[in-house]
Design a protein around this motif. Structure first.
Motif, mmCIF file in Angstrom:
data_model
loop_
_atom_site.group_PDB
_atom_site.id
_atom_site.type_symbol
_atom_site.label_atom_id
_atom_site.label_comp_id
_atom_site.label_asym_id
_atom_site.label_seq_id
_atom_site.Cartn_x
_atom_site.Cartn_y
_atom_site.Cartn_z
ATOM 1 N N ILE A 52 0.873 -1.174 0.000
ATOM 2 C CA ILE A 52 0.000 0.000 0.000
ATOM 3 C C ILE A 52 0.910 1.226 0.000
ATOM 4 C CG2 ILE A 52 -1.752 1.350 1.209
ATOM 5 C CD1 ILE A 52 -2.817 -1.239 2.404
ATOM 6 N N ALA A 53 0.819 2.020 -1.057
ATOM 7 C CA ALA A 53 1.599 3.249 -1.159
ATOM 8 C C ALA A 53 0.951 4.327 -0.305
ATOM 9 C CB ALA A 53 1.657 3.702 -2.615
ATOM 10 N N LEU A 54 1.775 5.073 0.427
ATOM 11 C CA LEU A 54 1.295 6.167 1.265
ATOM 12 C C LEU A 54 2.065 7.439 0.921
ATOM 13 C CD1 LEU A 54 1.276 4.373 4.734
ATOM 14 C CD2 LEU A 54 -0.685 4.808 3.260
ATOM 15 N N THR A 55 1.363 8.555 0.852
ATOM 16 C CA THR A 55 2.030 9.820 0.607
ATOM 17 C C THR A 55 1.248 10.974 1.210
ATOM 18 O OG1 THR A 55 3.024 11.260 -1.065
ATOM 19 C CG2 THR A 55 0.953 10.178 -1.655
ATOM 20 N N ALA A 56 1.981 11.980 1.664
ATOM 21 C CA ALA A 56 1.361 13.202 2.175
ATOM 22 C C ALA A 56 1.246 14.233 1.068
ATOM 23 C CB ALA A 56 2.184 13.764 3.330
ATOM 24 N N ALA B 7 3.939 1.123 -10.670
ATOM 25 C CA ALA B 7 5.210 0.688 -10.080
ATOM 26 C C ALA B 7 5.074 -0.650 -9.360
ATOM 27 C CB ALA B 7 5.733 1.742 -9.104
ATOM 28 N N GLY B 8 3.826 -1.114 -9.179
ATOM 29 C CA GLY B 8 3.622 -2.411 -8.539
ATOM 30 C C GLY B 8 2.868 -2.359 -7.229
ATOM 31 N N CYS B 9 2.554 -1.166 -6.748
ATOM 32 C CA CYS B 9 1.778 -1.079 -5.509
ATOM 33 C C CYS B 9 0.378 -1.625 -5.764
ATOM 34 C CB CYS B 9 1.705 0.367 -5.027
ATOM 35 S SG CYS B 9 3.321 1.039 -4.569
ATOM 36 N N ASP B 10 -0.191 -2.256 -4.761
ATOM 37 C CA ASP B 10 -1.513 -2.868 -4.893
ATOM 38 C C ASP B 10 -2.633 -1.919 -4.487
ATOM 39 O OD1 ASP B 10 -0.755 -5.819 -5.473
ATOM 40 O OD2 ASP B 10 0.549 -5.206 -3.823
ATOM 41 N N GLU B 11 -2.291 -0.904 -3.709
ATOM 42 C CA GLU B 11 -3.264 0.086 -3.247
ATOM 43 C C GLU B 11 -2.535 1.391 -3.035
ATOM 44 O OE1 GLU B 11 -6.077 1.279 -2.790
ATOM 45 O OE2 GLU B 11 -7.441 -0.411 -2.874
ATOM 46 N N PHE B 12 -3.294 2.457 -2.807
ATOM 47 C CA PHE B 12 -2.748 3.799 -2.638
ATOM 48 C C PHE B 12 -3.596 4.515 -1.603
ATOM 49 C CE2 PHE B 12 -2.688 8.318 -3.721
ATOM 50 C CZ PHE B 12 -1.340 8.557 -3.937
ATOM 51 N N ASP C 180 -6.628 8.068 7.184
ATOM 52 C CA ASP C 180 -7.971 7.760 7.684
ATOM 53 C C ASP C 180 -7.889 6.280 8.060
ATOM 54 O OD1 ASP C 180 -10.559 6.541 7.670
ATOM 55 O OD2 ASP C 180 -11.353 8.257 6.571
ATOM 56 N N PHE C 181 -7.767 5.983 9.351
ATOM 57 C CA PHE C 181 -7.492 4.611 9.776
ATOM 58 C C PHE C 181 -8.579 3.621 9.387
ATOM 59 C CE2 PHE C 181 -4.422 6.890 12.367
ATOM 60 C CZ PHE C 181 -3.293 6.136 12.102
ATOM 61 N N GLY C 182 -9.823 4.026 9.413
ATOM 62 C CA GLY C 182 -10.894 3.133 8.979
ATOM 63 C C GLY C 182 -10.730 2.735 7.519
ATOM 64 N N ARG C 183 -10.430 3.711 6.683
ATOM 65 C CA ARG C 183 -10.218 3.450 5.253
ATOM 66 C C ARG C 183 -8.989 2.569 5.037
ATOM 67 N NH1 ARG C 183 -9.445 8.762 2.678
ATOM 68 N NH2 ARG C 183 -7.286 8.494 3.324
ATOM 69 N N LEU C 184 -7.899 2.863 5.761
ATOM 70 C CA LEU C 184 -6.676 2.078 5.620
ATOM 71 C C LEU C 184 -6.888 0.642 6.078
ATOM 72 C CD1 LEU C 184 -3.699 1.928 4.847
ATOM 73 C CD2 LEU C 184 -3.147 2.691 7.166
ATOM 74 N N LEU D 228 -6.803 -6.563 0.982
ATOM 75 C CA LEU D 228 -5.601 -7.151 0.392
ATOM 76 C C LEU D 228 -5.219 -8.478 1.045
ATOM 77 C CD1 LEU D 228 -3.423 -3.972 -0.170
ATOM 78 C CD2 LEU D 228 -4.402 -5.459 -1.924
ATOM 79 N N LEU D 229 -5.488 -8.592 2.340
ATOM 80 C CA LEU D 229 -5.123 -9.829 3.047
ATOM 81 C C LEU D 229 -6.236 -10.855 3.018
ATOM 82 C CD1 LEU D 229 -3.205 -8.358 6.118
ATOM 83 C CD2 LEU D 229 -2.265 -9.277 3.974
ATOM 84 N N GLY D 230 -7.364 -10.507 2.417
ATOM 85 C CA GLY D 230 -8.453 -11.461 2.302
ATOM 86 C C GLY D 230 -9.185 -11.724 3.588
ATOM 87 N N SER D 231 -9.178 -10.744 4.491
ATOM 88 C CA SER D 231 -9.833 -10.912 5.788
ATOM 89 C C SER D 231 -11.152 -10.182 5.801
ATOM 90 C CB SER D 231 -8.928 -10.349 6.895
ATOM 91 O OG SER D 231 -9.609 -10.346 8.120
ATOM 92 N N SER D 232 -12.169 -10.802 6.343
ATOM 93 C CA SER D 232 -13.477 -10.158 6.439
ATOM 94 C C SER D 232 -13.761 -9.655 7.842
ATOM 95 C CB SER D 232 -14.571 -11.138 6.014
ATOM 96 O OG SER D 232 -14.553 -12.265 6.845
ATOM 97 N N THR D 233 -12.779 -9.755 8.741
ATOM 98 C CA THR D 233 -12.990 -9.299 10.122
ATOM 99 C C THR D 233 -12.503 -7.896 10.311
ATOM 100 O OG1 THR D 233 -10.887 -10.212 10.872
ATOM 101 C CG2 THR D 233 -12.852 -11.601 11.068
#
Length: 86
Positions: free
Chosen positions: A42-46, A59-64, A70-74, A81-86
């Motif tokens: 997951i690419a992160l930028t300010a 470049a190969g990142c799976d998300e941005f 926003d912690f809920g969104r992240l 990406l990890l396939g978790s539904s929890t």
């Protein structure tokens, strides 16, 4: 990169604005190495500019995502990406 291959994490949060080697190049190298290619990034930028999301995905990142985080969104993206539904 050798440490990542030796003990691969489940997921990488990649800051795109890194010194020496930026996150775009680091992502390219990780995805080019068969030992680390499957690790979601997951690419992160300010400093999100027009086209940065597309550039990060190319470049190969799976998300941005942008800072401030926003912690809920992240967390939603991480679970997806990890396939978790929890």
């Amino acid at each position: 990169m050798n440490l990542t291959a030796a003990d691969p994490p489940d997921l990488i949060l990649m800051d795109l604005n890194l010194p020496v080697m930026d996150g775009w190049e680091a992502a390219r190298r990780l995805k080019a190495d068969r030992r680390t290619a499957g690790i979601p990034i997951i690419a992160l930028t300010a400093y999100a500019m027009a086209g940065d999301r597309e550039r990060a995905l190319a470049a190969g990142c799976d998300e941005f995502d942008t800072k401030p985080i926003d912690f809920g969104r992240l967390v939603h993206k991480i679970r997806k990406l990890l396939g978790s539904s929890t």
